[in-house]
Scaffold this active site. Structure first.
Site, PDB file in Angstrom:
ATOM      1  N   LYS A 168       2.281  15.689  85.404  1.00  0.00           N
ATOM      2  CA  LYS A 168       1.014  16.148  85.951  1.00  0.00           C
ATOM      3  C   LYS A 168       1.032  17.676  86.045  1.00  0.00           C
ATOM      4  CE  LYS A 168      -0.845  12.065  86.986  1.00  0.00           C
ATOM      5  NZ  LYS A 168      -2.174  11.600  86.499  1.00  0.00           N
ATOM      6  N   LYS A 199      -7.756   2.394  79.768  1.00  0.00           N
ATOM      7  CA  LYS A 199      -7.411   1.736  81.027  1.00  0.00           C
ATOM      8  C   LYS A 199      -8.385   0.588  81.242  1.00  0.00           C
ATOM      9  CE  LYS A 199      -5.394   5.773  83.313  1.00  0.00           C
ATOM     10  NZ  LYS A 199      -5.620   6.825  84.333  1.00  0.00           N
TER      11      LYS A 199
END
Length: 368
Positions: free
Chosen positions: A163, A262
């Site tokens: 991240k 997703k």
């Protein structure tokens, strides 16, 4: 499918370690577990992956429960279906709320596969017997990140995602590259940048990243196309892709070279497979993203990632990545960098009933 009941369970478990992004920290995970039973006593399971607060999408656990109890379950009760693909059309009268839809739709897919005594992977058209496993490093410390990476490499993970944000990017990635010059790394920005940061993003080309995920606004396609023309690193879109049409437009505009699929974000397995099939036809690599899931959603992801277009290791890690004990048995295990695709009926995992009972916070059953 002759459904006789739908059971909703809200569960809650603490993560082993906080999951940190520039948008906030997840320390405790809520989720919705759905159990659908048919007239023969066969059960199918799905999982609602919205978070407790709307930091990833506008949906939350509470809004998902509202949509399920007041709209989606009544729709299903009043409009019997024969195949889970019909649920996508049935639910189309409700705008967005994709995670609520996916929670119910994935349970239908599990039930349908079990009724036909086939694995969910086979029902969807999967061709892989194992799926490559990747993992996410989400911390604000370079020292912690390097320690986590070393541990994950020992466990066999084939790809590392880190991240990043404007406060944690170039120097952070440089330290990781210095320690791991050949490691497949991707960076996930979670919409932390704007086009005003273009030079900063260009600089990340130095690190030979697999991709940079969702650098610009969560609902953008146009500006990502402008950015992709200016940088060498492939852009991967995540939050911007909520449907087949979003994926089609992004590819046509040149907004990305990779797409993260997703199941919860796009409204279920039917839409996820449509996106996969289109990307496969167009030669666009896809991978299966993660949502800090419990085992049921993880099992659905494994089945989806067995489709031939999933050429990049997804965020499908071992159960023990987040949980001291998962709600499925056996737990998901990464071995030699891969996860075996179950061959048993449905999702191929049983529910750990004892663990499920321990973590249930609320429960309601709807009789058809």
């Amino acid at each position: 499918m002759k459904i006789t009941s739908v059971e909703l369970n809200v569960i809650e478990m603490p993560l082993k370690d906080p999951f940190l992004t520039h948008l906030g920290a997840v320390k405790v995970r809520e989720g919705i577990i759905i159990k659908i039973t048919n007239s023969e006593g066969v059960t199918g399971f799905g999982e609602g992956v919205a978070f407790s607060t709307p930091w990833y999408t506008e949906e939350t656990i509470k809004t998902s429960l509202h949509m399920l109890t007041d709209f989606l379950i009544p729709l299903l009760k009043n409009n019997p279906i024969d195949h889970p693909a019909q649920a996508s059309q049935l639910f189309s009268s409700i705008r967005r709320n994709h995670m609520a839809k996916a929670a119910l739709e994935t349970a239908l897919w599990d039930l349908y596969a079990k009724i036909h005594a086939q694995s969910l992977s086979k029902i969807l058209g999967g061709t892989r017997t194992v799926t490559a496993a990747g993992v996410v490093v989400a911390t604000d410390s370079t020292t912690k990140a390097l320690r986590q990476i070393d541990q994950y490499l020992k466990e066999g993970y084939q790809r590392i995602k880190v991240k990043i944000s404007p406060k944690l990017d170039y120097t952070f990635l440089a330290e990781i590259r210095r320690s791991h010059p050949d490691l497949p790394i991707m960076a996930d920005a979670n919409s932390a940048y704007t086009l005003q940061d273009i030079e900063r993003i260009k600089a990340l080309d130095d690190f030979n990243l697999l991709m940079i995920e969702q650098p610009l606004a969560y609902d953008d396609i146009i500006e990502h196309a402008l950015l992709q023309k200016e940088i060498k690193t492939p852009i991967c879109l995540d939050e911007s892709i909520n449907s087949y049409d979003d994926a089609r437009k992004a590819i046509e505009f040149g907004s990305c070279k990779v797409i993260n699929i997703k199941v919860g974000r796009v409204g279920g397995l039917y839409e996820a497979k449509r996106i996969h099939d289109y990307c496969f036809e167009k030669g666009i690599p896809v991978w299966c993203g993660g949502m800090i899931e419990f085992g049921i959603s993880r099992a659905h992801n494994i089945a989806l990632a067995s489709l031939p277009g999933f050429s990049i290791p997804g965020d499908i890690s071992s159960s023990n990545r987040f949980w001291e004990e998962d709600i499925i048995t056996p737990e998901v295990i990464v071995q030699n960098g891969s996860i075996a695709v179950p061959t048993g009926p449905g999702i191929g995992f049983e529910i750990n009933q004892k663990r499920l009972r321990e973590v249930i916070q609320w429960k309601e059953t709807f009789v058809f």
